[in-house]
Design a protein around this motif. Sequence first.
Motif, PDB file in Angstrom:
ATOM      1  N   ALA A   1       8.761   4.875   7.320  1.00 15.24           N
ATOM      2  CA  ALA A   1       8.797   4.743   8.777  1.00 15.24           C
ATOM      3  C   ALA A   1       7.409   4.344   9.259  1.00 15.24           C
ATOM      4  CB  ALA A   1       9.230   6.047   9.426  1.00 15.24           C
ATOM      5  N   LEU A   2       7.335   3.207   9.911  1.00 12.88           N
ATOM      6  CA  LEU A   2       6.090   2.738  10.513  1.00 12.88           C
ATOM      7  C   LEU A   2       6.168   3.114  11.987  1.00 12.88           C
ATOM      8  CD1 LEU A   2       6.012  -0.827   8.900  1.00 12.88           C
ATOM      9  CD2 LEU A   2       5.031   1.301   8.010  1.00 12.88           C
TER      10      LEU A   2
ATOM     11  N   LYS B   1       0.816  -1.215   0.000  1.00 10.01           N
ATOM     12  CA  LYS B   1       0.000   0.000   0.000  1.00 10.01           C
ATOM     13  C   LYS B   1       0.847   1.260   0.000  1.00 10.01           C
ATOM     14  CE  LYS B   1      -3.781  -2.352   0.315  1.00 10.01           C
ATOM     15  NZ  LYS B   1      -4.529  -2.629  -0.867  1.00 10.01           N
ATOM     16  N   VAL B   2       2.076   1.168   0.495  1.00 10.01           N
ATOM     17  CA  VAL B   2       2.957   2.327   0.600  1.00 10.01           C
ATOM     18  C   VAL B   2       4.284   1.963  -0.035  1.00 10.01           C
ATOM     19  CG1 VAL B   2       4.129   3.886   2.194  1.00 10.01           C
ATOM     20  CG2 VAL B   2       1.861   3.026   2.760  1.00 10.01           C
ATOM     21  N   THR B   3       4.780   2.827  -0.892  1.00 12.56           N
ATOM     22  CA  THR B   3       6.080   2.583  -1.505  1.00 12.56           C
ATOM     23  C   THR B   3       6.961   3.807  -1.329  1.00 12.56           C
ATOM     24  OG1 THR B   3       5.354   3.383  -3.662  1.00 12.56           O
ATOM     25  CG2 THR B   3       5.125   1.025  -3.251  1.00 12.56           C
ATOM     26  N   GLY B   4       8.235   3.602  -1.430  1.00 14.20           N
ATOM     27  CA  GLY B   4       9.192   4.694  -1.334  1.00 14.20           C
ATOM     28  C   GLY B   4      10.529   4.149  -0.882  1.00 14.20           C
ATOM     29  N   PRO B   5      11.575   4.928  -1.065  1.00 12.65           N
ATOM     30  CA  PRO B   5      12.903   4.447  -0.673  1.00 12.65           C
ATOM     31  C   PRO B   5      13.060   4.326   0.842  1.00 12.65           C
ATOM     32  CG  PRO B   5      13.023   6.700  -1.494  1.00 12.65           C
ATOM     33  CD  PRO B   5      11.622   6.229  -1.725  1.00 12.65           C
ATOM     34  N   VAL B   6      12.367   5.191   1.607  1.00 12.60           N
ATOM     35  CA  VAL B   6      12.433   5.125   3.070  1.00 12.60           C
ATOM     36  C   VAL B   6      11.015   5.259   3.620  1.00 12.60           C
ATOM     37  CG1 VAL B   6      13.403   6.107   5.181  1.00 12.60           C
ATOM     38  CG2 VAL B   6      14.718   6.190   3.053  1.00 12.60           C
TER      39      VAL B   6
ATOM     40  N   VAL C   1       5.890   8.454   6.279  1.00 16.81           N
ATOM     41  CA  VAL C   1       5.551   8.038   7.645  1.00 16.81           C
ATOM     42  C   VAL C   1       4.131   7.485   7.669  1.00 16.81           C
ATOM     43  CG1 VAL C   1       5.283   8.797  10.036  1.00 16.81           C
ATOM     44  CG2 VAL C   1       7.122   9.746   8.615  1.00 16.81           C
ATOM     45  N   VAL C   2       3.996   6.299   8.260  1.00 19.10           N
ATOM     46  CA  VAL C   2       2.693   5.662   8.408  1.00 19.10           C
ATOM     47  C   VAL C   2       2.463   5.436   9.899  1.00 19.10           C
ATOM     48  CG1 VAL C   2       1.263   3.673   7.811  1.00 19.10           C
ATOM     49  CG2 VAL C   2       2.976   4.499   6.181  1.00 19.10           C
ATOM     50  N   ASP C   3       1.442   6.077  10.450  1.00 17.80           N
ATOM     51  CA  ASP C   3       1.109   5.929  11.871  1.00 17.80           C
ATOM     52  C   ASP C   3       0.299   4.649  12.048  1.00 17.80           C
ATOM     53  OD1 ASP C   3       0.239   6.062  14.497  1.00 17.80           O
ATOM     54  OD2 ASP C   3      -0.448   8.136  14.360  1.00 17.80           O
TER      55      ASP C   3
ATOM     56  N   VAL D   1      13.521   6.219  18.265  1.00 20.05           N
ATOM     57  CA  VAL D   1      13.792   6.100  16.827  1.00 20.05           C
ATOM     58  C   VAL D   1      12.983   7.162  16.091  1.00 20.05           C
ATOM     59  CG1 VAL D   1      13.678   4.615  14.795  1.00 20.05           C
ATOM     60  CG2 VAL D   1      14.270   3.633  17.017  1.00 20.05           C
ATOM     61  N   THR D   2      13.678   8.100  15.494  1.00 22.98           N
ATOM     62  CA  THR D   2      13.030   9.192  14.769  1.00 22.98           C
ATOM     63  C   THR D   2      12.992   8.862  13.285  1.00 22.98           C
ATOM     64  OG1 THR D   2      13.912  10.756  16.378  1.00 22.98           O
ATOM     65  CG2 THR D   2      13.134  11.668  14.295  1.00 22.98           C
ATOM     66  N   PRO D   3      11.842   9.025  12.644  1.00 22.73           N
ATOM     67  CA  PRO D   3      11.796   8.798  11.196  1.00 22.73           C
ATOM     68  C   PRO D   3      12.767   9.735  10.477  1.00 22.73           C
ATOM     69  CG  PRO D   3       9.581   8.912  12.090  1.00 22.73           C
ATOM     70  CD  PRO D   3      10.520   9.334  13.189  1.00 22.73           C
ATOM     71  N   PRO D   4      13.535   9.218   9.528  1.00 22.54           N
ATOM     72  CA  PRO D   4      14.478  10.066   8.791  1.00 22.54           C
ATOM     73  C   PRO D   4      13.749  11.146   7.990  1.00 22.54           C
ATOM     74  CG  PRO D   4      14.907   7.736   8.374  1.00 22.54           C
ATOM     75  CD  PRO D   4      13.614   7.824   9.110  1.00 22.54           C
ATOM     76  N   ALA D   5      14.436  12.238   7.755  1.00 15.98           N
ATOM     77  CA  ALA D   5      13.876  13.310   6.921  1.00 15.98           C
ATOM     78  C   ALA D   5      13.533  12.745   5.550  1.00 15.98           C
ATOM     79  CB  ALA D   5      14.885  14.445   6.793  1.00 15.98           C
ATOM     80  N   GLY D   6      12.376  13.089   5.051  1.00 17.53           N
ATOM     81  CA  GLY D   6      11.952  12.645   3.728  1.00 17.53           C
ATOM     82  C   GLY D   6      11.289  11.283   3.701  1.00 17.53           C
ATOM     83  N   ALA D   7      11.236  10.604   4.842  1.00 21.53           N
ATOM     84  CA  ALA D   7      10.610   9.279   4.882  1.00 21.53           C
ATOM     85  C   ALA D   7       9.096   9.406   4.748  1.00 21.53           C
ATOM     86  CB  ALA D   7      10.945   8.570   6.191  1.00 21.53           C
TER      87      ALA D   7
END
Length: 98
Positions: A35-36, A28-33, A79-81, A71-77
């Motif tokens: 964060a769940l 359902k979610v794609t991308g290089p980075v 993010v899925v809550d 653990v902080t999601p990286p910039a540009g990630a």
Amino acid sequence: MVFFASVAQPFRAASAQQNPNAPQNFIKVTGPVIALTHARVIDGTGAAARADQTLVIRDGSIAAVGDAAAVTPPAGATVVDLTGRSVMPGLVMMHEHL
């Protein structure tokens, strides 16, 4: 026989596109980075589930797992809550007849 093979080819392509088990049907979610965040993690080892975790997935592999506060999601990630949801290892081919 050649005629049969040439007629069967379009059906084979169509059935591949309609495969309900194709991986694309479950992503359902794609991308290089990705964060769940705030997920309950069940690691499959028999250990107790860990609440409020963040998983960072980089290029399709888990890069980090830990407490959401640490653990902080990286910039540009992307993010899925996942508050109120669980993450566990994929159960692949659990019941197949070959």
